[in-house]
Design an enzyme around this catalytic site. Structure first.
Site, PDB file in Angstrom:
ATOM      1  N   GLY A 167     115.191 -17.866  22.679  1.00  0.00           N
ATOM      2  CA  GLY A 167     115.167 -18.257  21.278  1.00  0.00           C
ATOM      3  C   GLY A 167     113.780 -18.059  20.695  1.00  0.00           C
ATOM      4  N   GLN A 197     106.777 -18.759  14.983  1.00  0.00           N
ATOM      5  CA  GLN A 197     106.186 -18.088  16.151  1.00  0.00           C
ATOM      6  C   GLN A 197     105.767 -16.647  15.853  1.00  0.00           C
ATOM      7  OE1 GLN A 197     109.454 -19.593  18.957  1.00  0.00           O
ATOM      8  NE2 GLN A 197     107.657 -19.475  20.279  1.00  0.00           N
ATOM      9  N   CYS A 256     107.788 -21.677  26.774  1.00  0.00           N
ATOM     10  CA  CYS A 256     107.711 -21.339  25.350  1.00  0.00           C
ATOM     11  C   CYS A 256     106.968 -20.012  25.227  1.00  0.00           C
ATOM     12  CB  CYS A 256     106.959 -22.439  24.608  1.00  0.00           C
ATOM     13  SG  CYS A 256     106.711 -22.095  22.866  1.00  0.00           S
ATOM     14  N   LEU A 257     107.502 -19.088  24.425  1.00  0.00           N
ATOM     15  CA  LEU A 257     106.856 -17.772  24.267  1.00  0.00           C
ATOM     16  C   LEU A 257     105.457 -17.912  23.665  1.00  0.00           C
ATOM     17  CD1 LEU A 257     109.844 -15.576  23.000  1.00  0.00           C
ATOM     18  CD2 LEU A 257     108.905 -15.722  25.309  1.00  0.00           C
ATOM     19  N   HIS A 297     114.472 -27.137  20.941  1.00  0.00           N
ATOM     20  CA  HIS A 297     113.096 -26.619  21.082  1.00  0.00           C
ATOM     21  C   HIS A 297     112.666 -25.895  19.794  1.00  0.00           C
ATOM     22  CE1 HIS A 297     109.959 -24.485  23.721  1.00  0.00           C
ATOM     23  NE2 HIS A 297     109.938 -23.774  22.611  1.00  0.00           N
ATOM     24  N   GLU A 298     113.576 -25.092  19.218  1.00  0.00           N
ATOM     25  CA  GLU A 298     113.229 -24.337  17.995  1.00  0.00           C
ATOM     26  C   GLU A 298     113.099 -25.268  16.784  1.00  0.00           C
ATOM     27  OE1 GLU A 298     112.223 -21.699  18.966  1.00  0.00           O
ATOM     28  OE2 GLU A 298     113.466 -21.263  20.700  1.00  0.00           O
ATOM     29  N   HIS A 356     109.765 -26.663  16.832  1.00  0.00           N
ATOM     30  CA  HIS A 356     108.791 -25.714  16.269  1.00  0.00           C
ATOM     31  C   HIS A 356     108.742 -25.831  14.739  1.00  0.00           C
ATOM     32  CE1 HIS A 356     107.061 -23.286  19.418  1.00  0.00           C
ATOM     33  NE2 HIS A 356     108.222 -22.958  19.936  1.00  0.00           N
TER      34      HIS A 356
HETATM   35 ZN    ZN Z   1     108.704 -22.319  21.841  1.00  0.00          ZN
END
Ligand code: ZN
Length: 174
Positions: A45, A50, A93-94, A135-136, A139
């Site tokens: 995701g 991000q 997390c990216l 999680h998103e 963010h």
């Molecule tokens: Zn993340």
């Protein structure tokens, strides 16, 4: 084209994203770029912030499993209606490369959101995809998963996070 991912401790990751109000070709283009960026980085995701866009939009590989990444799902302005069950598993997390920690989250979620046309709907997810959407949404509220890690575990993370802070300072000088 994949876009550069905003990396911790970039202050943009702490900012609250604004609701999506314009549902047009530009939003679809952004969703396509986000999907490409997510897949390029092998993520499940990605939230718009991000890649530096502070709007409440996310993409997720809807039928994710190891072999078949399936269709990408883009959701705008997601709101959790119900949550059920608890599960603690390792998460990453990216935007925080190489850091993985166990985080407790709900196992099932029911979410109200809008699609790329602005049409409202209700989606239900469980397991990894429920974790991903929570999680998103974090963010979108300027929160990172490392903030959910118990303090005693965070001590172990400090070294990795300090390294990322050092890298960020070096990159910012270029
Ligand atoms: Zn993340």
């Amino acid at each position: 084209m994949p876009r550069p991912i905003v990396i911790y401790p970039d202050p943009r990751l702490l900012q609250k994203s604004k609701p999506v109000t314009q549902f047009g070709p530009e939003l679809k283009l952004l969703a396509a770029e986000m999907t490409e960026t997510m897949r390029d980085a092998n993520g499940v995701g990605l939230a718009a912030i991000q890649i530096g866009e502070a709007i409440r939009m996310m993409v997720m590989d809807e039928h994710y499993d190891a072999e078949d990444k399936g269709e990408s799902l883009a959701l705008c302005n997601p709101v959790v209606l119900d949550e059920d069950g608890k599960e603690t598993i390792e998460e990453g997390c990216l935007s925080i490369p190489d850091v993985r920690e166990e985080v407790e989250r709900s196992y099932k979620v029911r979410v109200k959101a809008q699609d790329l046309e602005g049409a409202e709907g209700v989606w239900e997810f469980e397991g990894l995809l429920a974790r991903c959407i929570l999680h998103e949404i974090d963010h979108m509220n300027g929160q990172l998963f490392i903030q959910k890690v118990p303090a005693v575990r965070r001590i172990f993370l400090k070294k990795q996070l300090d390294q990322l802070k050092k890298n960020f300072k070096q990159a910012a000088r270029l």
